[in-house]
Write an enzyme that holds these catalytic residues in place. Structure first.
Site, short mmCIF file in Angstrom:
data_model
loop_
_atom_site.label_atom_id
_atom_site.label_comp_id
_atom_site.label_asym_id
_atom_site.label_seq_id
_atom_site.Cartn_x
_atom_site.Cartn_y
_atom_site.Cartn_z
N ASN A 75 -1.67 -7.93 3.71
CA ASN A 75 -2.04 -6.68 4.41
C ASN A 75 -3.38 -6.81 5.15
O ASN A 75 -3.48 -6.50 6.33
CB ASN A 75 -2.08 -5.56 3.37
CG ASN A 75 -2.44 -4.22 3.95
OD1 ASN A 75 -1.93 -3.82 4.98
ND2 ASN A 75 -3.36 -3.51 3.28
N GLU A 112 -3.62 -15.67 -4.12
CA GLU A 112 -2.91 -14.59 -4.82
C GLU A 112 -2.12 -15.24 -5.96
O GLU A 112 -1.69 -16.38 -5.84
CB GLU A 112 -2.00 -13.91 -3.77
CG GLU A 112 -0.73 -13.26 -4.24
CD GLU A 112 -0.96 -11.96 -4.99
OE1 GLU A 112 -1.77 -11.14 -4.57
OE2 GLU A 112 -0.29 -11.79 -6.03
N ASP A 167 -9.37 -7.54 -3.28
CA ASP A 167 -8.65 -6.28 -3.49
C ASP A 167 -7.95 -6.38 -4.85
O ASP A 167 -6.73 -6.52 -4.93
CB ASP A 167 -7.64 -6.09 -2.35
CG ASP A 167 -6.89 -4.77 -2.43
OD1 ASP A 167 -7.22 -3.94 -3.29
OD2 ASP A 167 -5.96 -4.57 -1.62
N CYS A 183 -9.19 0.21 -6.26
CA CYS A 183 -8.35 1.39 -6.54
C CYS A 183 -8.83 2.09 -7.81
O CYS A 183 -8.19 3.02 -8.28
CB CYS A 183 -6.88 1.01 -6.64
SG CYS A 183 -6.56 -0.28 -7.83
N GLN A 220 0.85 -1.19 0.00
CA GLN A 220 0.00 0.00 0.00
C GLN A 220 0.89 1.24 0.00
O GLN A 220 1.74 1.39 0.88
CB GLN A 220 -0.91 -0.02 1.23
CG GLN A 220 -1.94 -1.13 1.20
CD GLN A 220 -3.05 -0.90 0.18
OE1 GLN A 220 -3.26 0.23 -0.27
NE2 GLN A 220 -3.74 -1.95 -0.20
N TYR A 259 -6.69 -12.01 -4.20
CA TYR A 259 -5.76 -10.90 -4.45
C TYR A 259 -5.13 -10.43 -3.12
O TYR A 259 -5.09 -9.25 -2.83
CB TYR A 259 -6.47 -9.70 -5.10
CG TYR A 259 -7.43 -10.01 -6.23
CD1 TYR A 259 -6.97 -10.07 -7.55
CD2 TYR A 259 -8.79 -10.19 -6.00
CE1 TYR A 259 -7.85 -10.33 -8.60
CE2 TYR A 259 -9.68 -10.44 -7.04
CZ TYR A 259 -9.20 -10.51 -8.32
OH TYR A 259 -10.08 -10.74 -9.35
N GLU A 289 -9.67 5.75 -3.80
CA GLU A 289 -9.69 4.36 -3.33
C GLU A 289 -11.01 4.15 -2.59
O GLU A 289 -11.42 5.03 -1.81
CB GLU A 289 -8.51 4.17 -2.36
CG GLU A 289 -8.27 2.78 -1.90
CD GLU A 289 -7.26 2.02 -2.76
OE1 GLU A 289 -6.59 2.64 -3.61
OE2 GLU A 289 -7.19 0.79 -2.60
C1 LIG Z 1 -4.11 -4.02 -5.21
S1 LIG Z 1 -3.03 -5.35 -4.82
C2 LIG Z 1 -3.66 -5.80 -3.24
C3 LIG Z 1 -2.74 -6.57 -2.35
C4 LIG Z 1 -3.11 -6.60 -0.87
N1 LIG Z 1 -4.52 -6.77 -0.64
C5 LIG Z 1 -2.62 -5.36 -0.14
O1 LIG Z 1 -3.41 -4.63 0.44
O2 LIG Z 1 -1.39 -5.15 -0.13
C6 LIG Z 1 -3.63 -6.56 -5.91
C7 LIG Z 1 -2.96 -7.93 -5.80
O3 LIG Z 1 -3.61 -8.81 -6.72
C8 LIG Z 1 -2.65 -9.65 -7.32
N2 LIG Z 1 -3.26 -10.11 -8.58
C9 LIG Z 1 -3.29 -9.49 -9.78
N3 LIG Z 1 -4.02 -10.20 -10.67
C10 LIG Z 1 -4.48 -11.29 -10.00
C11 LIG Z 1 -5.30 -12.39 -10.36
N4 LIG Z 1 -5.81 -12.50 -11.59
N5 LIG Z 1 -5.59 -13.31 -9.43
C12 LIG Z 1 -5.10 -13.20 -8.17
N6 LIG Z 1 -4.29 -12.19 -7.76
C13 LIG Z 1 -4.00 -11.25 -8.67
C14 LIG Z 1 -1.41 -8.80 -7.43
O4 LIG Z 1 -0.26 -9.59 -7.48
C15 LIG Z 1 -1.49 -7.96 -6.14
O5 LIG Z 1 -0.79 -8.58 -5.09
#
Ligand SMILES: C[S@@+](CC[C@H](N)C(=O)[O-])C[C@H]1O[C@@H](n2cnc3c(N)ncnc32)[C@H](O)[C@@H]1O
Length: 395
Positions: free
Chosen positions: A251, A267, A327, A353, A214, A246, A387
């Protein structure tokens, strides 16, 4: 505007008093979601707005280098033109990053080995401004001489910043760590949730240089508090299970481990799952099961459509999910099959986001769910970014 580079650098966009920025973000969100709110019986007056500190909030930064008349500068690209603007300061960054920037330039100018063929620099720091990673990225192979010079630079930064400094050297197929990392390429952050109340929740969280984290740790604290508060009201005892898609480095998983009996956290990125395991160990969280599955694979696995080798040894049937937290990246869920899967859960927490994709996905989710809470979080003051966190409950 406090910044001399405003309008030239492509970062900040809003030159308005901070209260006006929040007002305009609120208004825009109320307008964009108004017909969805009214069809779902949610009053836009119940949309809560969460402000950030106005300056010194950003824990991550990425710069290019720019050389002019033998002087090296940090640079940012202008939004419209492909033009690099030299940057001497950036008041939105955490104080430790602002303090480190001229010291990095000084070190590069003083040393040819460090300076030659360096083209980019990334910073990652913790909320306390006590630990920082400076990644220097090169178009050359890094050798032992570079490593010795980087070690000297790290020692100087350590003293000048009065903080723990690490350097990472990156080049094609090469990564050299210079520093005493507690965990691979990570800074250690102390999260202090509900600091002013009796229900204080203090814990340590590792953020990794190469993984998502974040960007505004002050807003992140508010986002975590929002989710914990509302989920605790729905789940006063840790008797229920949560599925998280995700999940990144955990976090939300770590913050919510006390609210749920068990959490299955999925993830797509392998290193993020290792980071989550490290964060679990650090915080003695034994009720989280991390699995590397993308969102669609999670749906396929939990619907029993296919078996996954990555789930071997995990008894999926022992979970009794009531809540799902997602997320996703900016593109949103954007997959009807996954949205229909989410509709099977009593509670859906959607962290977004990008309001545009959130709105699209909510069109499906509100067919089965009511919006209970909608929070707008100012992750990036001085930009148009918004956000949102939406908590929905089955009708
Ligand atoms: C916005 S970040 C959120 C991470 C965590 N919730 C945080 O607050 O730090 C989105 C996450 O989704 C993962 N991601 C992207 N595409 C994805 C998919 N198709 N399936 C699962 N995870 C995915 C990324 O690697 C990333 O860690």
């Amino acid at each position: 505007m406090k910044c001399q580079h405003f309008g030239l650098c492509g970062g900040c966009e809003l030159d308005l008093a901070y209260e006006k920025q929040l007002e305009s973000k609120l208004k825009q969100t109320q307008q964009e979601f108004s017909s969805l709110f009214s069809s779902n019986g949610f009053s836009s007056a119940n949309l809560s707005v969460h402000n950030s500190v106005e300056w010194g909030f950003r824990a991550r930064a990425e710069f290019r280098f720019y050389t002019e008349q033998n002087r090296i500068h940090f640079a940012m690209s202008n939004r419209e033109k492909n033009h690099r603007t030299p940057i001497t300061q950036c008041p939105i960054l955490l104080p430790i990053i602002q303090k480190a920037m001229p010291l990095v330039i000084e070190s590069l100018e003083a040393d040819e080995t460090l300076r030659t063929k360096v083209y980019a620099c990334n910073f990652l720091a913790n909320i306390e401004s006590q630990e920082i990673i400076i990644s220097l990225i090169y178009h050359k192979r890094l050798d032992s001489i570079w490593e010795q010079k980087a070690q000297n630079m790290r020692d100087r930064l350590h003293t000048a910043l009065n903080a723990t400094a690490h350097i990472i050297g990156r080049a094609k197929n090469q990564k050299i760590l210079v520093g005493d990392f507690d965990y691979d390429s990570c800074v250690r952050e102390s999260l202090r949730l509900f600091a002013d109340s009796k229900q204080k929740q203090n814990y340590t969280f590792f953020k990794q240089e190469s993984s998502f984290s974040q960007p505004n740790p002050f807003i992140n604290t508010k986002m975590l508090e929002f989710v914990i508060t509302h989920l605790k009201a729905l789940y006063p005892q840790p008797d229920n299970d949560m599925l998280e898609l995700y999940c990144g480095g955990g976090n939300f998983s770590i913050a919510l481990s006390g609210v749920f009996r068990q959490i299955l956290a999925t993830e797509v990125v392998k290193s993020a799952i290792s980071l989550l395991q490290q964060n679990m160990e650090q915080n003695f969280c034994e009720n989280i099961t991390p699995v590397r599955l993308n969102a669609l694979e999670t749906q396929v696995a939990l619907s029993g459509e296919r078996e996954f080798f990555r789930l071997r040894g995990i008894d999926i049937k022992r979970f009794s999910f009531d809540c799902v937290l997602i997320d996703p990246p900016r593109s949103g869920v954007n997959e009807l099959k996954i949205l229909h899967f989410l509709q099977q859960f009593n509670t859906i927490v959607y962290v977004s986001c990008k309001p545009h994709t959130l709105l699209q996905d909510l069109q499906t989710l509100i067919q089965s769910h009511n919006i209970l809470h909608f929070g707008l979080f100012d992750q990036f003051p001085h930009t148009h970014h918004r956000e949102c966190i939406v908590i929905l409950r089955q009708k």
